[in-house]
Design a protein around this motif. Structure first.
Motif, PDB file in Angstrom:
ATOM      1  N   GLN A  99      23.587  -4.042 -36.844  1.00 24.53           N
ATOM      2  CA  GLN A  99      23.464  -2.597 -36.681  1.00 24.53           C
ATOM      3  C   GLN A  99      22.886  -2.268 -35.312  1.00 24.53           C
ATOM      4  O   GLN A  99      22.488  -3.157 -34.558  1.00 24.53           O
ATOM      5  N   ILE A 100      22.870  -0.961 -35.041  1.00 22.40           N
ATOM      6  CA  ILE A 100      22.289  -0.448 -33.795  1.00 22.40           C
ATOM      7  C   ILE A 100      21.073   0.391 -34.138  1.00 22.40           C
ATOM      8  O   ILE A 100      21.157   1.307 -34.969  1.00 22.40           O
ATOM      9  N   PRO A 102      21.618  -5.907 -23.732  1.00 24.40           N
ATOM     10  CA  PRO A 102      20.740  -4.809 -23.306  1.00 24.40           C
ATOM     11  C   PRO A 102      21.089  -3.531 -24.062  1.00 24.40           C
ATOM     12  O   PRO A 102      22.129  -3.435 -24.720  1.00 24.40           O
ATOM     13  N   ALA A 103      20.189  -2.536 -23.961  1.00 20.66           N
ATOM     14  CA  ALA A 103      20.483  -1.229 -24.548  1.00 20.66           C
ATOM     15  C   ALA A 103      21.659  -0.598 -23.797  1.00 20.66           C
ATOM     16  O   ALA A 103      21.675  -0.556 -22.563  1.00 20.66           O
ATOM     17  N   VAL A 104      22.667  -0.138 -24.535  1.00 19.14           N
ATOM     18  CA  VAL A 104      23.897   0.388 -23.928  1.00 19.14           C
ATOM     19  C   VAL A 104      24.245   1.732 -24.554  1.00 19.14           C
ATOM     20  O   VAL A 104      23.826   2.073 -25.662  1.00 19.14           O
ATOM     21  N   TRP A 105      25.016   2.520 -23.814  1.00 23.49           N
ATOM     22  CA  TRP A 105      25.573   3.767 -24.335  1.00 23.49           C
ATOM     23  C   TRP A 105      26.893   3.435 -25.038  1.00 23.49           C
ATOM     24  O   TRP A 105      27.736   2.724 -24.497  1.00 23.49           O
ATOM     25  N   ILE A 106      27.059   3.985 -26.248  1.00 24.27           N
ATOM     26  CA  ILE A 106      28.260   3.727 -27.045  1.00 24.27           C
ATOM     27  C   ILE A 106      28.780   5.067 -27.555  1.00 24.27           C
ATOM     28  O   ILE A 106      28.000   5.903 -28.017  1.00 24.27           O
ATOM     29  N   GLY A 107      30.073   5.268 -27.472  1.00 20.48           N
ATOM     30  CA  GLY A 107      30.683   6.502 -27.956  1.00 20.48           C
ATOM     31  C   GLY A 107      31.512   6.257 -29.198  1.00 20.48           C
ATOM     32  O   GLY A 107      32.134   5.204 -29.355  1.00 20.48           O
ATOM     33  N   LEU A 138      18.524 -13.462 -31.001  1.00 27.20           N
ATOM     34  CA  LEU A 138      19.591 -13.686 -30.034  1.00 27.20           C
ATOM     35  C   LEU A 138      20.264 -12.378 -29.647  1.00 27.20           C
ATOM     36  O   LEU A 138      20.562 -12.134 -28.468  1.00 27.20           O
ATOM     37  N   LEU A 139      20.491 -11.497 -30.622  1.00 24.01           N
ATOM     38  CA  LEU A 139      21.139 -10.214 -30.326  1.00 24.01           C
ATOM     39  C   LEU A 139      20.250  -9.342 -29.445  1.00 24.01           C
ATOM     40  O   LEU A 139      20.703  -8.764 -28.452  1.00 24.01           O
ATOM     41  N   GLU A 140      18.982  -9.222 -29.814  1.00 26.98           N
ATOM     42  CA  GLU A 140      18.084  -8.338 -29.068  1.00 26.98           C
ATOM     43  C   GLU A 140      17.820  -8.868 -27.662  1.00 26.98           C
ATOM     44  O   GLU A 140      17.631  -8.091 -26.722  1.00 26.98           O
ATOM     45  N   ALA A 141      17.789 -10.203 -27.513  1.00 24.71           N
ATOM     46  CA  ALA A 141      17.523 -10.766 -26.190  1.00 24.71           C
ATOM     47  C   ALA A 141      18.781 -10.843 -25.338  1.00 24.71           C
ATOM     48  O   ALA A 141      18.719 -10.743 -24.106  1.00 24.71           O
ATOM     49  N   LEU A 151      25.652   7.567 -28.067  1.00 29.06           N
ATOM     50  CA  LEU A 151      24.291   7.139 -28.394  1.00 29.06           C
ATOM     51  C   LEU A 151      23.909   5.920 -27.573  1.00 29.06           C
ATOM     52  O   LEU A 151      24.756   5.158 -27.124  1.00 29.06           O
ATOM     53  N   LYS A 152      22.587   5.782 -27.415  1.00 23.30           N
ATOM     54  CA  LYS A 152      22.041   4.628 -26.704  1.00 23.30           C
ATOM     55  C   LYS A 152      21.064   3.937 -27.629  1.00 23.30           C
ATOM     56  O   LYS A 152      20.201   4.591 -28.230  1.00 23.30           O
ATOM     57  N   GLY A 153      21.196   2.622 -27.758  1.00 26.17           N
ATOM     58  CA  GLY A 153      20.306   1.908 -28.651  1.00 26.17           C
ATOM     59  C   GLY A 153      20.359   0.413 -28.426  1.00 26.17           C
ATOM     60  O   GLY A 153      21.050  -0.092 -27.540  1.00 26.17           O
ATOM     61  N   THR A 154      19.614  -0.284 -29.269  1.00 24.68           N
ATOM     62  CA  THR A 154      19.497  -1.741 -29.177  1.00 24.68           C
ATOM     63  C   THR A 154      20.285  -2.375 -30.320  1.00 24.68           C
ATOM     64  O   THR A 154      20.125  -1.987 -31.490  1.00 24.68           O
ATOM     65  N   VAL A 155      21.111  -3.337 -29.986  1.00 25.62           N
ATOM     66  CA  VAL A 155      21.859  -4.067 -31.008  1.00 25.62           C
ATOM     67  C   VAL A 155      20.909  -5.054 -31.676  1.00 25.62           C
ATOM     68  O   VAL A 155      20.222  -5.833 -31.012  1.00 25.62           O
ATOM     69  N   THR A 156      20.825  -4.991 -33.013  1.00 28.35           N
ATOM     70  CA  THR A 156      19.892  -5.833 -33.744  1.00 28.35           C
ATOM     71  C   THR A 156      20.511  -6.222 -35.073  1.00 28.35           C
ATOM     72  O   THR A 156      21.697  -5.949 -35.330  1.00 28.35           O
ATOM     73  N   LEU A 157      19.724  -6.858 -35.916  1.00 28.65           N
ATOM     74  CA  LEU A 157      20.195  -7.289 -37.220  1.00 28.65           C
ATOM     75  C   LEU A 157      19.112  -7.005 -38.238  1.00 28.65           C
ATOM     76  O   LEU A 157      17.936  -7.354 -38.018  1.00 28.65           O
TER      77      LEU A 157
END
Length: 451
Positions: free
Chosen positions: A97-98, A29-34, A23-26, A83-89
């Motif tokens: 985590q990212i 979307p990949a986002v920039w986080i500061g 559910l998290l990965e779908a 950083l830019k990444g995918t939110v997952t578990l």
């Protein structure tokens, strides 16, 4: 009412975590986080584990070794990053985590994006291809330096070269390394060095600084000047953790300007050590050679004889050789005489006698004529026999005795009455011609002639 473990609505923890991860990965979307890096752990595998936090929250992050190496940035506790990444578990522990794909220092996003775009484009063109890297000469005749005359990096490079290889001349190609228009001037200095061709290796260097300070070495004009330079280029820009486009294009990247000087110059101490080692080896080789030659001289001196003795010995050998030569010549001459006598006797036996030959020819001629007459008579007799046989077998001779041949309409000869039909027209062949006849059987029956 509580659900029992056997009811189908119960799922395992692993299944729940997997559903949450999907559910998290779908859903995100990949986002920039500061935020700020904290709880940083650099594992032995090369992966980085840390928390990204702000004033009121934090989230766990993981960045794998290949992606961390690609950004060329050393992470530190308290560093402000984007950083830019995918939110997952992470299913095993249920940690939210990212999974970090890329990372940059906070506030420098525009420059990092420009850096990555240029890096990708030049890599696609093959400017970073390892197969195109040229080897750095081990013993250059002269070393060139492209940097600012006021740069601290120049003093570091020159002092290192003076310490390691004071005999190698150093040529400076001065250029600003920071500020407006510095990238074009650095590229011009590299081209001048390539055109003059007065050095064997070229160092492009400057000291450390922020990404803005080092940005001239991230410009495309500098990268293409290095790529087209006919001289091998060593990049020594910034500190060990700093990476520029210049580092990727150069034939060799050094972590610092001092490291670049060490890479292009042979070590004086090492060369002296090698010379001393070669001297000791040469001394041992000369000592062994002198010992061998001394022993050889002693051996030859024991074999050395007076010239008069050598002459007497050679005279005896010459006399013995002369005697053997005379005996050999006599033996060969006697053998040649015997061979000549044998050949002469054989020649006499083989000499032709015309009278005997003429008589032999006459005898052979008479024998040949007799044989030819006998064979001709035998052939004539056989021919007469063949002729009598042909005459006896000739059908015309039979017809001349009053017989006839009955030929049917197809030209074949009839051999029995059964072959003929009532009223059939046949041809009768006689000795003096032929005639036609019709077959008539009384009462339709075949008639057999009595004989």
């Amino acid at each position: 009412m509580f659900l029992t473990p056997t009811q189908p609505d119960v799922i395992s923890v692993s299944t729940l975590n997997r559903m949450a991860r999907d559910l998290l990965e779908a859903g995100l979307p990949a986002v920039w986080i500061g935020g700020e890096i904290s709880n940083l752990t650099l594992a032995a595998s090369g992966h980085a584990y840390f928390s990204l936090k702000d004033s009121s929250a934090q989230i766990r992050c993981v960045m794998f070794r290949q992606r961390l190496a690609a950004v060329g940035l050393r992470l530190a506790e308290g560093m402000q990053v984007e950083l830019k990444g995918t939110v997952t578990l992470y299913e095993a522990r249920g940690d939210y985590q990212i999974n970090v794909a890329t990372l940059r220092a906070a506030g420098l996003g525009r420059l990092f994006e420009a850096f990555e775009r240029l890096k990708a484009r030049l890599a696609a063109e093959g400017l970073f291809d390892e197969t195109k890297k040229r080897p750095i000469p081990a013993h250059p005749r002269a070393i060139g330096i492209v940097t600012s005359p006021a740069a601290a990096a120049l003093r570091d490079v020159v002092s290192t070269l003076k310490r390691r290889a004071p005999a190698i001349p150093v040529i400076l190609y001065p250029t600003p390394v920071q500020g407006e228009g510095s990238a074009q001037k650095i590229a011009d200095a590299i081209r001048v060095a390539g055109q003059r061709a007065e050095v064997d290796v070229l160092i492009v260097c400057r000291g450390g600084g922020s990404i803005e300070d080092l940005w001239a070495f991230n410009e495309e004009v500098v990268a293409r000047a290095i790529a087209t330079c006919p001289i091998p280029v060593v990049s020594g820009v910034g500190h060990e953790t700093d990476f520029t486009i210049c580092d990727f294009v150069a034939d060799l990247r050094a972590p610092t300007p001092t490291g670049a000087a060490e890479r292009v110059s042979p070590s004086r101490e090492q060369m002296l050590s090698q010379v001393d080692l070669a001297r000791r080896r040469l001394e041992r080789a000369l000592s062994r050679l002198m010992t061998d030659k001394t022993q050889q001289l002693d051996y030859l001196s024991r074999r050395l004889a007076h010239p008069g003795q050598k002459l007497a010995l050679q005279a005896e050998r010459l006399a013995a050789t002369r005697r053997r030569l005379a005996l050999l010549a006599e033996a060969r001459l006697a053998g040649a005489r015997r061979s000549l006598s044998v050949a002469e006797a054989r020649l006499v036996r083989q000499r032709p006698r015309p009278s005997d030959t003429a008589r032999e020819l006459d005898r052979l001629g008479h024998s040949l004529r007799r044989a030819m007459l006998e064979r001709l008579n035998r052939r004539r007799l056989a021919l007469a026999q063949y002729e009598a046989t042909l005459v006896a077998l000739n059908p015309e001779a039979v017809l001349s005795r009053g017989y006839a041949i009955v030929e049917k309409a197809d030209g074949s000869a009839a051999k029995s009455p059964g072959e003929l039909r009532q009223g059939e027209r046949v041809t009768l062949r006689l000795a003096e011609g032929q005639t036609q006849a019709l077959i008539d059987h009384p009462d339709g029956a075949q008639q057999t002639l009595p004989f």
